[in-house]
Design a protein around this motif. Structure first.
Motif, mmCIF file in Angstrom:
data_model
loop_
_atom_site.group_PDB
_atom_site.id
_atom_site.type_symbol
_atom_site.label_atom_id
_atom_site.label_comp_id
_atom_site.label_asym_id
_atom_site.label_seq_id
_atom_site.Cartn_x
_atom_site.Cartn_y
_atom_site.Cartn_z
ATOM 1 N N ALA A 115 0.889 -1.120 -0.123
ATOM 2 C CA ALA A 115 0.106 0.001 -0.100
ATOM 3 C C ALA A 115 1.036 1.263 0.020
ATOM 4 O O ALA A 115 0.606 2.380 -0.758
ATOM 5 N N GLU A 142 2.596 1.619 -3.452
ATOM 6 C CA GLU A 142 1.580 1.991 -4.372
ATOM 7 C C GLU A 142 1.418 3.559 -4.277
ATOM 8 O O GLU A 142 1.082 4.259 -5.510
ATOM 9 N N ARG A 145 2.294 5.853 -6.968
ATOM 10 C CA ARG A 145 1.165 6.559 -8.000
ATOM 11 C C ARG A 145 1.567 8.158 -7.853
ATOM 12 O O ARG A 145 1.204 8.712 -9.044
ATOM 13 N N ALA A 153 1.932 -4.334 -12.692
ATOM 14 C CA ALA A 153 0.940 -3.631 -12.393
ATOM 15 C C ALA A 153 -0.072 -3.454 -13.970
ATOM 16 O O ALA A 153 -1.141 -3.233 -13.969
ATOM 17 N N ASP A 176 -6.410 -5.396 -11.781
ATOM 18 C CA ASP A 176 -7.036 -5.510 -10.383
ATOM 19 C C ASP A 176 -5.942 -4.534 -9.435
ATOM 20 O O ASP A 176 -6.131 -4.498 -8.266
ATOM 21 N N SER A 177 -4.542 -4.406 -10.142
ATOM 22 C CA SER A 177 -3.920 -3.708 -9.340
ATOM 23 C C SER A 177 -4.102 -2.299 -8.923
ATOM 24 O O SER A 177 -4.778 -1.634 -9.861
ATOM 25 N N ALA A 178 -3.802 -1.827 -7.962
ATOM 26 C CA ALA A 178 -4.177 -0.587 -7.212
ATOM 27 C C ALA A 178 -3.448 0.462 -8.326
ATOM 28 O O ALA A 178 -3.803 1.783 -8.245
ATOM 29 N N TYR A 181 -2.953 -0.068 -11.636
ATOM 30 C CA TYR A 181 -3.093 -0.329 -13.062
ATOM 31 C C TYR A 181 -3.468 1.040 -13.659
ATOM 32 O O TYR A 181 -2.773 1.257 -14.720
#
Length: 198
Positions: A52, A55, A59, A106, A111-113, A115
Motif C-alpha cells: 500500500a 503503491e 502513484r 501492474a 486488479d492492481s491499485a 493499474y
C-alpha cells in the motif's frame, strides 16, 4: 482527510521516498517509521502494508510523470518533448530500485491499485512518441511498449557502478536511436537535466 492527517500522510510519503530511493523496494517499514519520527502503528494506520505504501508512493510519481508529458507536449517541439520525457522516465525508474517489476506487473493487472496510473503514464509516453513519429522525427517502427522497455533497460544499466560514469553517453546513444534522420554523431535535442548518479 483532516488537515493534520493530510500533513502526516504527506510527511510519511516524503520520508518513504527518501528511504526507498536508498534501499529500493526492500525498504523496511520500521525504518521508514523511525526516520519519520513516528511509531510503526502510526505508519500502518496510513499504509496497512508495504504494498500500500509503495503503491501510494509510485502513484504520486507516476502521476507527476504523466503531467510532465502533458506540459512538454504543449511547450516543446515533438522530438524535444519525447527526449525530455524519456530522460525524466529513466531518472524515475533509476531512483527506485525494483520499480520496473512493480510497474510491469501492474500494467498487465487490471486488479492492481497501480493499474490505472501505469496505463496513464504508458499512454502519455506513447502519445509523445506518436507526435514525433507524425512529424517524422522519431523512428516509425517503435511503439509505446518499446519506449518503456528502453527506458527500463537504460535505467537499470546506468544504475550499475561499472556503467554509471557513461550514463550521459548511453542516454544520448539510446535517444539518438529513438529519433530518426540523425547520424550516430548527432546529439539529440538538448535537455536541461541529467541522469542522476545512483
Amino acid at each position: 482527510m483532516r488537515a493534520d492527517a493530510k500533513k502526516n500522510y504527506s510527511h510519511l510519503l516524503s520520508v518513504a521516498r527518501d528511504v526507498v530511493s536508498e534501499h529500493g523496494t526492500d525498504a523496511s517499514m520500521r525504518d521508514i517509521a523511525r526516520r519519520a519520527g513516528v511509531g510503526l502503528a502510526t505508519l500502518l494506520r496510513h499504509f496497512p502494508t508495504r504494498e500500500a505504501l509503495f503503491e501510494a508512493l509510485l502513484r504520486m510519481n507516476l502521476e507527476a510523470l504523466t503531467q510532465k508529458a502533458g506540459e512538454l507536449e504543449t511547450s516543446h517541439p515533438p522530438d524535444e518533448a519525447l527526449v525530455s520525457w524519456f530522460r525524466e522516465g529513466v531518472a524515475f525508474v533509476q531512483r527506485y530500485s525494483g520499480v520496473v517489476a512493480l510497474m510491469a506487473s501492474a500494467h498487465a493487472d487490471p486488479d492492481s491499485a497501480l493499474y490505472a496510473t501505469c496505463v496513464a503514464v504508458h499512454s502519455a509516453g506513447a502519445r509523445l512518441l506518436l507526435r514525433a513519429q507524425a512529424e517524422g522525427t522519431a523512428r516509425a517502427d517503435m511503439v509505446g511498449d518499446d519506449l518503456f522497455a528502453l527506458m527500463s533497460a537504460l535505467a537499470w544499466l546506468v544504475g550499475q557502478p561499472s556503467f554509471a560514469p557513461r550514463a550521459e553517453h548511453l542516454f544520448h546513444v539510446i535517444a539518438s536511436a529513438i529519433l530518426s534522420n540523425r547520424s550516430s554523431n548527432a546529439a539529440p535535442p538538448t535537455t536541461h537535466s541529467s541522469i542522476p548518479e545512483p
